[in-house]
Each structure stands twice: as structure tokens, then as C-alpha cells.
Scaffold this motif. Structure first.
Motif, PDB file in Angstrom:
ATOM      1  N   ASN A  71       0.660  -1.212  -0.059  1.00  0.00           N
ATOM      2  CA  ASN A  71       0.014   0.058  -0.047  1.00  0.00           C
ATOM      3  C   ASN A  71       0.776   1.389  -0.062  1.00  0.00           C
ATOM      4  O   ASN A  71       0.568   2.155   0.899  1.00  0.00           O
ATOM      5  CB  ASN A  71      -0.749  -0.115   1.116  1.00  0.00           C
ATOM      6  CG  ASN A  71      -2.140  -0.853   1.033  1.00  0.00           C
ATOM      7  OD1 ASN A  71      -2.561  -0.980  -0.006  1.00  0.00           O
ATOM      8  ND2 ASN A  71      -2.512  -1.814   2.220  1.00  0.00           N
ATOM      9  N   LEU A  72       1.739   1.519  -0.977  1.00  0.00           N
ATOM     10  CA  LEU A  72       2.514   2.633  -0.955  1.00  0.00           C
ATOM     11  C   LEU A  72       1.722   3.580  -2.079  1.00  0.00           C
ATOM     12  O   LEU A  72       0.651   2.893  -2.829  1.00  0.00           O
ATOM     13  CB  LEU A  72       3.743   2.437  -1.754  1.00  0.00           C
ATOM     14  CG  LEU A  72       4.713   1.294  -1.107  1.00  0.00           C
ATOM     15  CD1 LEU A  72       6.110   1.180  -1.983  1.00  0.00           C
ATOM     16  CD2 LEU A  72       5.040   1.787   0.296  1.00  0.00           C
ATOM     17  N   LEU A  73       1.822   4.903  -1.791  1.00  0.00           N
ATOM     18  CA  LEU A  73       1.408   5.880  -2.698  1.00  0.00           C
ATOM     19  C   LEU A  73       2.176   5.757  -4.167  1.00  0.00           C
ATOM     20  O   LEU A  73       3.163   5.956  -4.315  1.00  0.00           O
ATOM     21  CB  LEU A  73       1.350   7.178  -2.362  1.00  0.00           C
ATOM     22  CG  LEU A  73       0.823   7.459  -1.010  1.00  0.00           C
ATOM     23  CD1 LEU A  73       1.255   8.742  -0.239  1.00  0.00           C
ATOM     24  CD2 LEU A  73      -0.495   7.175  -0.912  1.00  0.00           C
ATOM     25  N   PRO A  74       1.180   5.216  -5.117  1.00  0.00           N
ATOM     26  CA  PRO A  74       1.900   4.747  -6.446  1.00  0.00           C
ATOM     27  C   PRO A  74       2.397   6.041  -7.190  1.00  0.00           C
ATOM     28  O   PRO A  74       3.336   5.920  -8.184  1.00  0.00           O
ATOM     29  CB  PRO A  74       0.846   4.267  -7.313  1.00  0.00           C
ATOM     30  CG  PRO A  74      -0.476   4.735  -6.734  1.00  0.00           C
ATOM     31  CD  PRO A  74      -0.306   4.967  -5.157  1.00  0.00           C
ATOM     32  N   ASP A  75       2.091   7.230  -7.091  1.00  0.00           N
ATOM     33  CA  ASP A  75       2.666   8.224  -7.872  1.00  0.00           C
ATOM     34  C   ASP A  75       3.865   9.173  -6.978  1.00  0.00           C
ATOM     35  O   ASP A  75       4.208  10.000  -7.348  1.00  0.00           O
ATOM     36  CB  ASP A  75       1.490   9.347  -8.061  1.00  0.00           C
ATOM     37  CG  ASP A  75       0.367   8.827  -8.912  1.00  0.00           C
ATOM     38  OD1 ASP A  75       0.557   8.154  -9.709  1.00  0.00           O
ATOM     39  OD2 ASP A  75      -0.780   8.948  -8.575  1.00  0.00           O
ATOM     40  N   PHE A  76       4.342   8.457  -6.076  1.00  0.00           N
ATOM     41  CA  PHE A  76       5.465   9.090  -5.239  1.00  0.00           C
ATOM     42  C   PHE A  76       6.488   8.247  -5.169  1.00  0.00           C
ATOM     43  O   PHE A  76       6.454   6.847  -5.602  1.00  0.00           O
ATOM     44  CB  PHE A  76       4.871   9.330  -3.836  1.00  0.00           C
ATOM     45  CG  PHE A  76       3.843  10.255  -3.765  1.00  0.00           C
ATOM     46  CD1 PHE A  76       4.273  11.580  -3.140  1.00  0.00           C
ATOM     47  CD2 PHE A  76       2.581   9.937  -3.904  1.00  0.00           C
ATOM     48  CE1 PHE A  76       3.235  12.408  -3.009  1.00  0.00           C
ATOM     49  CE2 PHE A  76       1.503  11.106  -3.877  1.00  0.00           C
ATOM     50  CZ  PHE A  76       2.158  12.318  -3.284  1.00  0.00           C
ATOM     51  N   GLU A 120       9.582   9.778  -0.983  1.00  0.00           N
ATOM     52  CA  GLU A 120       8.446  10.591  -0.653  1.00  0.00           C
ATOM     53  C   GLU A 120       7.573   9.487   0.145  1.00  0.00           C
ATOM     54  O   GLU A 120       6.714  10.164   1.106  1.00  0.00           O
ATOM     55  CB  GLU A 120       8.019  10.769  -1.872  1.00  0.00           C
ATOM     56  CG  GLU A 120       8.552  12.189  -2.441  1.00  0.00           C
ATOM     57  CD  GLU A 120       8.290  12.753  -3.969  1.00  0.00           C
ATOM     58  OE1 GLU A 120       8.420  13.615  -4.308  1.00  0.00           O
ATOM     59  OE2 GLU A 120       7.498  11.735  -4.594  1.00  0.00           O
ATOM     60  N   TYR A 130       2.453  21.016   1.855  1.00  0.00           N
ATOM     61  CA  TYR A 130       2.738  19.336   1.464  1.00  0.00           C
ATOM     62  C   TYR A 130       1.445  19.059   0.719  1.00  0.00           C
ATOM     63  O   TYR A 130       1.476  18.403  -0.126  1.00  0.00           O
ATOM     64  CB  TYR A 130       2.832  18.710   2.685  1.00  0.00           C
ATOM     65  CG  TYR A 130       3.190  17.319   2.447  1.00  0.00           C
ATOM     66  CD1 TYR A 130       4.430  17.056   1.704  1.00  0.00           C
ATOM     67  CD2 TYR A 130       2.580  16.221   2.910  1.00  0.00           C
ATOM     68  CE1 TYR A 130       4.566  15.717   1.455  1.00  0.00           C
ATOM     69  CE2 TYR A 130       2.820  14.875   2.881  1.00  0.00           C
ATOM     70  CZ  TYR A 130       3.916  14.664   1.926  1.00  0.00           C
ATOM     71  OH  TYR A 130       4.270  13.308   1.683  1.00  0.00           O
ATOM     72  N   LYS A 157       1.609  20.122  -2.599  1.00  0.00           N
ATOM     73  CA  LYS A 157       2.580  19.115  -3.555  1.00  0.00           C
ATOM     74  C   LYS A 157       1.658  17.792  -4.000  1.00  0.00           C
ATOM     75  O   LYS A 157       1.728  17.446  -5.052  1.00  0.00           O
ATOM     76  CB  LYS A 157       3.686  18.859  -2.477  1.00  0.00           C
ATOM     77  CG  LYS A 157       4.585  17.928  -3.075  1.00  0.00           C
ATOM     78  CD  LYS A 157       5.851  17.456  -2.334  1.00  0.00           C
ATOM     79  CE  LYS A 157       6.394  16.200  -2.945  1.00  0.00           C
ATOM     80  NZ  LYS A 157       7.798  15.748  -2.440  1.00  0.00           N
ATOM     81  N   ARG A 179       0.855  17.060  -7.768  1.00  0.00           N
ATOM     82  CA  ARG A 179       1.421  15.397  -7.995  1.00  0.00           C
ATOM     83  C   ARG A 179       0.048  14.645  -8.605  1.00  0.00           C
ATOM     84  O   ARG A 179       0.293  14.004  -9.508  1.00  0.00           O
ATOM     85  CB  ARG A 179       2.124  14.749  -6.732  1.00  0.00           C
ATOM     86  CG  ARG A 179       2.648  13.347  -7.027  1.00  0.00           C
ATOM     87  CD  ARG A 179       3.749  13.441  -8.174  1.00  0.00           C
ATOM     88  NE  ARG A 179       4.701  14.129  -7.499  1.00  0.00           N
ATOM     89  CZ  ARG A 179       5.831  13.842  -6.733  1.00  0.00           C
ATOM     90  NH1 ARG A 179       5.786  12.656  -6.231  1.00  0.00           N
ATOM     91  NH2 ARG A 179       6.837  14.602  -6.502  1.00  0.00           N
ATOM     92  N   ALA A 185       0.061  13.364 -12.305  1.00  0.00           N
ATOM     93  CA  ALA A 185       0.308  12.081 -12.408  1.00  0.00           C
ATOM     94  C   ALA A 185      -0.614  11.481 -13.566  1.00  0.00           C
ATOM     95  O   ALA A 185      -0.585  10.671 -14.154  1.00  0.00           O
ATOM     96  CB  ALA A 185      -0.294  11.098 -11.144  1.00  0.00           C
ATOM     97  N   GLU A 239      -5.836   5.146  -1.938  1.00  0.00           N
ATOM     98  CA  GLU A 239      -4.452   5.771  -1.465  1.00  0.00           C
ATOM     99  C   GLU A 239      -4.969   7.053  -0.190  1.00  0.00           C
ATOM    100  O   GLU A 239      -4.143   7.335   0.544  1.00  0.00           O
ATOM    101  CB  GLU A 239      -4.125   6.613  -2.640  1.00  0.00           C
ATOM    102  CG  GLU A 239      -3.248   5.929  -3.549  1.00  0.00           C
ATOM    103  CD  GLU A 239      -3.033   6.836  -4.839  1.00  0.00           C
ATOM    104  OE1 GLU A 239      -2.496   7.854  -4.661  1.00  0.00           O
ATOM    105  OE2 GLU A 239      -3.543   6.261  -6.098  1.00  0.00           O
ATOM    106  N   ILE A 295      -4.795   4.963   2.829  1.00  0.00           N
ATOM    107  CA  ILE A 295      -3.231   4.775   3.350  1.00  0.00           C
ATOM    108  C   ILE A 295      -2.933   6.178   3.845  1.00  0.00           C
ATOM    109  O   ILE A 295      -2.429   6.128   5.155  1.00  0.00           O
ATOM    110  CB  ILE A 295      -2.395   4.562   2.005  1.00  0.00           C
ATOM    111  CG1 ILE A 295      -2.746   3.169   1.538  1.00  0.00           C
ATOM    112  CG2 ILE A 295      -0.973   4.646   2.680  1.00  0.00           C
ATOM    113  CD1 ILE A 295      -2.238   3.194   0.073  1.00  0.00           C
TER     114      ILE A 295
END
Lengths: 225, 401
Positions: free
Chosen positions: A96-101, A105, B3, B6, B10, B14, B304, B307
């Protein structure tokens, strides 16, 4: 050792009426500071629900839940969010990482979201963690392009970013091959040993569980062993 | 918040294609808004310039004194001195007021005039005309005589008359020919045709003549003063307020052009209302477009968001990220649409050069700043619903997706 976390008479039900399902039924548990504990049990035994409650992402239907001396059942959403950010780290089965980072980051996110920006100190700490995870060459790599094992190591680094007292890991190796799984577990054991971070690791894998000093078995919504 | 900005940027970068389409949609809405503003504004400007551009914006006319009456002790009127058939009322102190009026803000030209009726005789042909005496050097102060001249000059001097092309044709007059002008008071003068104009207005071209103010004084036996003062303003929409100001300054009855032009004003108002409706629809389209795109984005990014919430991001942070996305889309689309609108309006002639048969687009009335501001506000409002929806995402459910 002193108690880091304590839950007692924990009940959790989902649904209502005839569809009501009892998942936790009076579960009690204490985790000591610096413990590395495996949480075992069959599917549907309530492991994930217990981790979710311990991670303050969900409240129990009834029961007592304290950590670092704070009553977390009575706390409101904003207080729980802040508590979670400062004191609890998460490692999920599917990273579950943030895919666009990038990897860095992702790692610094828990600090940056609290500080309101990515401070130089946070970036240094994040970089150190990634180097420790063996990902020094992947610091600025897009997370979506990392391998499964690499992603999970980034997730471990992210969980440790704010130096939490407790890291909850839900099947952290469940989606990895044996070699990657052992690499991740070695890292977790190393951090537990070196920094005294408390780990509670949910797993089906007896071999993974054997790496932990303590095993807790959950069945029918209660601790059975 | 830096932040959050940012992350918002992003997320937008994206999905470049999706963001580009969204910004394009907003830009088209803003383009329509600006195009409609320029068209409606230009059209109103065109109509006004064609209808009231060449007339006095404020007119001060001498008021006839009340008829003198003889009343007995019981209040019974015994005798009334009737008004004369010819105009005798004059603004005898006009010379005193002119500098005052010229200094009123917004006044661009002041034209003291002597007006009256007369007969133009050329051989056996006679025509009834309206005679206006203008101050030499200020002939084009109100009606742009210079711009309408087809022969000769608009310059008025002693013994010179300037008349319309229709009247000249009726009397078979040519430049330099002489005629006799007799006023309603009986005085007459032999004048030479110094210029012929064609305004396109049948009344002016067929029955109006212009002479110099001294000539008019002789014709109408007015050794001093004038019968009216015509005033032109830089902004004809300011006529009502400026007329009040002049009236309070001079004590004279200053009448704005809007008095008696109610039908024209109603028509312009109706046209403006139509413009507001069209612009409102353009804004609604923008709001719906931004809201639906961000709702889709919220749904796509639910895991996301979960998360982030699990990692300690508060609901306010999530709302900020999505509202900022809306604001950025609004800003980008607003600026792009405004730039597109400006470029599209460039080829159209300027407001001073509108020609019949072309769209009277006024590039200066594009409401660019307003369009951008309303678009950003609209986009922010449109993003509140998706942002609130994102903030309500249950981390447990979202992460499990």
C-alpha cells in the motif's frame, strides 16, 4: 519490561439484527515494550479486526483499549489520527504505497503530513531508513516501478519513519517469495533488537512466527494460546 | 499546507491526459464566457454608438418663463399674456456656466448652440429646415460633422452654411453655391454652401442646416446667450449622475439622454440579461465538469486516501488536497480560457471601428479577470463535495479494496 498496550474484554460486532456477526468476543491482551510478537490464527479468527482496532483505525463495540497510558476508546477521530501518526506504524500485506510518489516520498509521508512539508531532517531520516533497508540505490525511484520485495521494504521504512513505539504488520510477507519474505523479517528483527520497537505481526506462516519471541493464537474472537 | 499543495499537484500531473482534458473543458467554458461578454458588451456599445453616439448626452435648454397673469384680490385670473409663437427663451448667462461645465469630470465636449426654425430658398425652391448655430471650431463637438463630410469642410464661418446631402439634392445645390436662409423671426441671410454631409440619418440629412453662432445670432435676433448647451461625456452611461451634478452646480435643468430613451434602455437590459443567462450556464457547465471529474478521481484514489488516513493524515488535510486540485484546475482552465478568448477576439475590429455586417465584438469587454475569478471560485465550490466525500473514506474499507 512495562506494558505498552493493553486491551481487555474487547468485543466487536459487524452488522445488526440477523446479519450481526461477532468477530471479537471478550478478547484481552497485553503487549510489553520491545516485544516482537506473532499473531496466529485461522482465517476469520479476528486477527485483522484486532490489528485494525489496535491501530486505532476502528473502535471496538465495547471493551477497554489503552496505549502509553491513554484511553483510546474515548478519544475522538482527530486525537486518534494524531496518536496514530506519532506512535503507531503500519505494514500491510500489499505494501500500500502511494503509487505516484518515489520511495523516499513514501517513507517521509508520515512526518511530512504532520509538519506540513518535507523538512530536510525528514528527508535525511527517510534516506537513512531506505539505506538500512538495502534500497540506497532506489531512493528516488518511482514506487510503482519497484519489485514486490522492495515495495514491502519501503513500507517497513515508512512504518518506522516517526520512530513509533508500536508497529502493526498484517501478513507482511504474505505476498512475497520465500527469499524476500526472509529479508523483510530479518530487517524487522534487526530493528526490534536495535531500537526496541514493539512489533505485532499477523501471519499464517509458522516459520515466520517462529522468528518472534512470543506467539499469540486467536480463535473464535479470543486469545486461545 | 505546502505539503497538501505538493500532493495536489502530484495527483494532477500523475494523470496528465485526464487533467489536460479537464482543464480544456474548463477553458472552453471560460472561452464561451469571455466570448459572450465581448459580444453582448460590443453589441450594446454598437447599438449605443449608432443611436446615441452622435447626440448630446446631456442637454441644457432654456426654460420658457411662466406666462404672466393678472390676478384680482380674490385670486381670480383676469388676464394671461400668451407665449409668443417663436422661441424667445435663452440661456443668457451661458458664458458664465461653460467653464464650470467643462471642468465637470467626464465631460469631453461642450457645445453652446442657438437653434430655431427657418426656410431655405434656392430660386423657386423652398425647404423648411431646422437651423443650428454652432461655435466655430467646435462644429464636431457633438455630431461628428467632420467624419460625415462628403464635400467641402465642416468649418463654419461668416456667411457659410453646411447642409445634408439629401437637402442639397432636393434643392439641386452644389458646393460654393449661394442660397437664402430666412429664420422664423423673419430675419434672413444670404449664405454660401461650405460643406455637404451624409450622416445616414434622414432627418439630419434632409432638413437640418448648420451655421456659425454669430450668423445664428443675427438670424434669431439673439445678441447674447444661447438657446441650449449640448454636452458630450466620455462615458454615456454616466449621463444621469453627471446631469445631476451639472444641475446642482449651475442650477440649470440638465437633461440626460436617458430621459425619453426608456425603450432603448429596456432593450439593452434585456440583451444584458440574456448575456448573464448564457454566462451562468457556462459557469454551471464548468462546475459540473470539475465536480464530476474530481468525484471520479476521489473514487479512483480511495485506497490511497485510506493509506494517507492510516499514516496520520487528518480529514482536513484530505479536504485541502482535493479542494486545491479543484482550485488549480479552475486557475489553469480560467487562465487558458481567458488567453484563448483574448486571442480569438484579436482579429475583430476595435470598438471604434465597428462596421455593419461584422460581429461587433469588443475585446475590452471580455471580463477576463471576472471570468478567471468566478471560474476559480466555481471550481473550488465544485471540489468541496468530492473533497468531503474523500475525507469520509473509511481507511479500513479503502485499504482492503
Amino acid at each position: 519490561m512495562t506494558a505498552l498496550l493493553e486491551v481487555s474484554d474487547l468485543f466487536k460486532t459487524f452488522g445488526s439484527g440477523e446479519a450481526e456477526t461477532l468477530v471479537l468476543s471478550g478478547l484481552s491482551l497485553t503487549l510489553q515494550e520491545g516485544e516482537m510478537t506473532a499473531l496466529l490464527g485461522p482465517s476469520g479468527s479476528g486477527k485483522s479486526t484486532l490489528l485494525t482496532i489496535l491501530g486505532t483505525l476502528m473502535k471496538p463495540t465495547s471493551g477497554r483499549h489503552t496505549m502509553l497510558g491513554r484511553d483510546l476508546v474515548a478519544a475522538n477521530d482527530a486525537a486518534l489520527t494524531e496518536f496514530r501518526n506519532l506512535h503507531i506504524g503500519f505494514v500491510f500485506q500489499f505494501h500500500n504505497l502511494l503509487p505516484d510518489f518515489t520511495a523516499l516520498e513514501n517513507v517521509v509521508f508520515p512526518t511530512a503530513v504532520r509538519e506540513g512539508r518535507e523538512t530536510p531532517a525528514a528527508r535525511i531520516r527517510g534516506r537513512e531508513l531506505l539505506v538500512r533497508m538495502g534500497l540506497g540505490a532506489r531512493v528516488d525511484f518511482p514506487s510503482a516501478k519497484l519489485s514486490g520485495g522492495q515495495k514491502q521494504r519501503v513500507a517497513v521504512a515508512r512504518a518506522l519513519m516517526n520512530r513509533p513505539e508500536l508497529v502493526l504488520a498484517d501478513e507482511p510477507t504474505g505476498n512475497l517469495d520465500r527469499v524476500s519474505a526472509m529479508q523483510v523479517m530479518d530487517l524487522i528483527a534487526e530493528i526490534n533488537r536495535d531500537e526496541g520497537t514493539t512489533f505485532l505481526i499477523s501471519t499464517h506462516d509458522e516459520k515466520i512466527a517462529s522468528l518472534c519471541a512470543r506467539q499469540i493464537v486467536v480463535g473464535d474472537g479470543q486469545v486461545t494460546g | 499546507m505546502l505539503y497538501g499543495l505538493k500532493i495536489a499537484i502530484r495527483y494532477l500531473t500523475a494523470s496528465k491526459a485526464q487533467t489536460a482534458l479537464l482543464v480544456l473543458g474548463v477553458a472552453v467554458g471560460v472561452f464561451i464566457f469571455i466570448f459572450m461578454s465581448a459580444l453582448i458588451g460590443g453589441l450594446a456599445e454598437f447599438i449605443l454608438s449608432r443611436t446615441v453616439g452622435d447626440i448630446s448626452h446631456i442637454t441644457i435648454e432654456a426654460e420658457d418663463p411662466d406666462p404672466a397673469v393678472l390676478v384680482n384680490g380674490d385670486g381670480l385670473v383676469l388676464a394671461v399674456i400668451e407665449r409668443g409663437r417663436t422661441r424667445t427663451a435663452t440661456l443668457s448667462d451661458a458664458a458664465t456656466y461653460l467653464p464650470l461645465i467643462e471642468n465637470v469630470p467626464g465631460v469631453v465636449a461642450v457645445s453652446p448652440q442657438i437653434g430655431g426654425a427657418g426656410f431655405l430658398t434656392r430660386g423657386a425652391q423652398v425647404a423648411q429646415v431646422s437651423v443650428t448655430g454652432l461655435e466655430p471650431g467646435r462644429e464636431s463637438a457633438i455630431l461628428n460633422l467632420r467624419g460625415y463630410m462628403v464635400e467641402g469642410s465642416e468649418r463654419l464661418g461668416s456667411g457659410i452654411v453646411v447642409l445634408g446631402e439629401t437637402l442639397a439634392d432636393d434643392l439641386s445645390l452644389r458646393l460654393g453655391q449661394t442660397l437664402r436662409l430666412q429664420s422664423s423671426t423673419g430675419a434672413s441671410a444670404i449664405l454660401t454652401v461650405g460643406g455637404i454631409y451624409d450622416t445616414g440619418n434622414g432627418l439630419i440629412d434632409g432638413s437640418s442646416v448648420y451655421v456659425s453662432l454669430p450668423t445664428a445670432r443675427a438670424l434669431f435676433a439673439l445678441p447674447q446667450g444661447v438657446t441650449r448647451i449640448e454636452i458630450k461625456l466620455s462615458d454615456l452611461n454616466a449621463a444621469d449622475a453627471t446631469a445631476l451634478r451639472i444641475a446642482s452646480l449651475t442650477g440649470l435643468d440638465a437633461v440626460p439622454w436617458t430621459d425619453g430613451a426608456e425603450q432603448l434602455m429596456e432593450a439593452l437590459d434585456a440583451q444584458a440579461q440574456t448575456g448573464y443567462f448564457l454566462k451562468t450556464f457556462a459557469l454551471i457547465t464548468i462546475v459540473i465538469g470539475v465536480a464530476s471529474a474530481l468525484l471520479l478521481s476521489t473514487y479512483r484514489r480511495r485506497p490511497e486516501i485510506g493509506i494517507m488516513r492510516a499514516m496520520g493524515a487528518g480529514r482536513g488535510f484530505v479536504i485541502f488536497v482535493f479542494v486545491t486540485q479543484g482550485a488549480l484546475v479552475g486557475l489553469l482552465g480560467g487562465v487558458s480560457g481567458a488567453a484563448l478568448g483574448y486571442l480569438a477576439l484579436l482579429p475583430f475590429p476595435s470598438r471604434d471601428a465597428f462596421e455593419p455586417g461584422t460581429l461587433p465584438m469588443d475585446i475590452t469587454q471580455g471580463s477576463y479577470g471576472l471570468a478567471i475569478t468566478l471560474t476559480v471560485i466555481g471550481a473550488i465550490l465544485a471540489s468541496i463535495l468530492p473533497a468531503r466525500s474523500a475525507a469520509r473514506v473509511d481507511p479500513v474499507t479503502a485499504i482492503g479494496q
